[in-house]
Scaffold this motif. Sequence first.
Motif, mmCIF file in Angstrom:
data_model
loop_
_atom_site.group_PDB
_atom_site.id
_atom_site.type_symbol
_atom_site.label_atom_id
_atom_site.label_comp_id
_atom_site.label_asym_id
_atom_site.label_seq_id
_atom_site.Cartn_x
_atom_site.Cartn_y
_atom_site.Cartn_z
ATOM 1 N N ILE A 73 0.844 -1.194 0.000
ATOM 2 C CA ILE A 73 0.000 0.000 0.000
ATOM 3 C C ILE A 73 0.881 1.248 0.000
ATOM 4 N N THR A 74 0.282 2.355 -0.359
ATOM 5 C CA THR A 74 0.984 3.626 -0.268
ATOM 6 C C THR A 74 0.482 4.371 0.966
ATOM 7 N N VAL A 75 1.398 4.618 1.865
ATOM 8 C CA VAL A 75 1.060 5.416 3.042
ATOM 9 C C VAL A 75 1.347 6.875 2.697
ATOM 10 N N ARG A 76 0.354 7.715 2.915
ATOM 11 C CA ARG A 76 0.519 9.137 2.596
ATOM 12 C C ARG A 76 0.321 9.975 3.842
ATOM 13 N N TRP A 77 1.179 10.953 4.028
ATOM 14 C CA TRP A 77 0.990 11.864 5.155
ATOM 15 C C TRP A 77 1.547 13.234 4.810
ATOM 16 N N GLN A 78 1.115 14.169 5.611
ATOM 17 C CA GLN A 78 1.532 15.549 5.429
ATOM 18 C C GLN A 78 2.323 15.972 6.658
ATOM 19 N N GLU A 79 3.480 16.534 6.427
ATOM 20 C CA GLU A 79 4.207 17.156 7.543
ATOM 21 C C GLU A 79 3.702 18.590 7.615
ATOM 22 N N GLU A 80 3.123 18.957 8.725
ATOM 23 C CA GLU A 80 2.465 20.262 8.832
ATOM 24 C C GLU A 80 3.342 21.298 9.510
ATOM 25 N N VAL A 81 4.272 20.841 10.304
ATOM 26 C CA VAL A 81 5.247 21.748 10.916
ATOM 27 C C VAL A 81 6.617 21.159 10.605
ATOM 28 N N ALA A 82 7.461 21.974 9.998
ATOM 29 C CA ALA A 82 8.749 21.458 9.533
ATOM 30 C C ALA A 82 9.711 21.257 10.693
ATOM 31 N N HIS A 83 10.270 20.065 10.768
ATOM 32 C CA HIS A 83 11.341 19.757 11.718
ATOM 33 C C HIS A 83 12.312 18.822 11.017
ATOM 34 N N PRO A 84 13.596 18.974 11.261
ATOM 35 C CA PRO A 84 14.522 17.963 10.762
ATOM 36 C C PRO A 84 14.298 16.655 11.517
ATOM 37 N N GLY A 85 14.575 15.565 10.868
ATOM 38 C CA GLY A 85 14.381 14.268 11.510
ATOM 39 C C GLY A 85 14.049 13.220 10.480
ATOM 40 N N TYR A 86 13.208 12.296 10.854
ATOM 41 C CA TYR A 86 12.827 11.240 9.925
ATOM 42 C C TYR A 86 11.507 10.630 10.353
ATOM 43 N N PHE A 87 11.001 9.713 9.555
ATOM 44 C CA PHE A 87 9.717 9.077 9.828
ATOM 45 C C PHE A 87 9.904 7.558 9.886
ATOM 46 N N ARG A 88 9.003 6.942 10.612
ATOM 47 C CA ARG A 88 8.989 5.479 10.723
ATOM 48 C C ARG A 88 7.558 5.000 10.523
ATOM 49 N N ILE A 89 7.422 3.869 9.842
ATOM 50 C CA ILE A 89 6.112 3.228 9.710
ATOM 51 C C ILE A 89 6.219 1.824 10.282
ATOM 52 N N ALA A 90 5.341 1.528 11.240
ATOM 53 C CA ALA A 90 5.382 0.236 11.915
ATOM 54 C C ALA A 90 4.004 -0.415 11.879
ATOM 55 N N PHE A 91 3.990 -1.682 12.196
ATOM 56 C CA PHE A 91 2.759 -2.465 12.108
ATOM 57 C C PHE A 91 2.674 -3.424 13.287
ATOM 58 N N ASP A 92 1.537 -3.392 13.980
ATOM 59 C CA ASP A 92 1.275 -4.330 15.077
ATOM 60 C C ASP A 92 0.094 -5.183 14.651
ATOM 61 N N ASP A 93 0.262 -6.501 14.657
ATOM 62 C CA ASP A 93 -0.812 -7.357 14.142
ATOM 63 C C ASP A 93 -1.947 -7.566 15.136
ATOM 64 N N GLU A 94 -1.808 -6.993 16.338
ATOM 65 C CA GLU A 94 -2.885 -7.079 17.339
ATOM 66 C C GLU A 94 -2.736 -5.907 18.293
ATOM 67 N N GLY A 95 -3.574 -4.917 18.131
ATOM 68 C CA GLY A 95 -3.503 -3.765 19.036
ATOM 69 C C GLY A 95 -2.316 -2.872 18.729
ATOM 70 N N GLN A 96 -1.698 -2.342 19.779
ATOM 71 C CA GLN A 96 -0.641 -1.358 19.574
ATOM 72 C C GLN A 96 0.507 -1.513 20.562
ATOM 73 N N ASP A 97 0.524 -2.647 21.274
ATOM 74 C CA ASP A 97 1.537 -2.802 22.325
ATOM 75 C C ASP A 97 2.922 -3.135 21.773
ATOM 76 N N ALA A 98 2.992 -3.470 20.486
ATOM 77 C CA ALA A 98 4.300 -3.816 19.915
ATOM 78 C C ALA A 98 5.097 -2.572 19.525
ATOM 79 N N PHE A 99 4.433 -1.412 19.523
ATOM 80 C CA PHE A 99 5.131 -0.199 19.095
ATOM 81 C C PHE A 99 6.045 0.317 20.208
ATOM 82 N N VAL A 100 7.315 0.432 19.890
ATOM 83 C CA VAL A 100 8.305 0.889 20.868
ATOM 84 C C VAL A 100 9.038 2.096 20.290
#
Length: 205
Positions: free
Chosen positions: A66-93
Amino acid sequence: MVSPGARRSGWLVLAGLVWLPGTARAHIRLIEPAPRHEQQKAGPCGAGAEDARGEVVSTFRPGQTITVRWQEEVAHPGYFRIAFDDEGQDAFVDPEEAGQSGDPAVVLVDLIADKDGTQTYEQAVTLPNRPCDRCTLQLVQVMTDKAPYGDGNDLYYQCADLVLSEDAPETSGAPAENDAAGGCRVGASGPLALALLLGRRRRRA
Ligand SMILES: [Cu+2]
């Protein structure tokens, strides 16, 4: 002719416009798949530990790219991460430090480079090849201009609630046709707060 009341409302509108962006300024806005909500300050999904799966659910096929699309609304240096939890959200660290790559069992794409200014991002991700009823996709913005890292000001979060089903059509996905309507959700906090303000004023009057 403008009545004094209308003029007063006008000032309230103006005050609302000036005041609101400072209090609820979105840094990132997940566009596709549709986000659970607009909150984004407290991990793992924006609204903190009590954050629960919502009504907005996108269905894809297991293993679909799939194509994940997002808008950065306030500019900051850094980076982005996309993660996936197959049940709920407790796997996100959260990353322990900026630039630390996450668990590959959870993180689909990491260290997506920041672009100049505020821009729309598109990232292809391949979803896990297993069906799931209550899975979650997470978008994280890691800002590298906030020191020291780890004080709770480096990260913004958005999540999309997903279902992965073999029954989903090949071209399934986020409710793309609803994008126009989805546009209303964008910055809904502004108009909504204004309506509340004006409503309260009217009740008092
Ligand atoms: Cu900021």
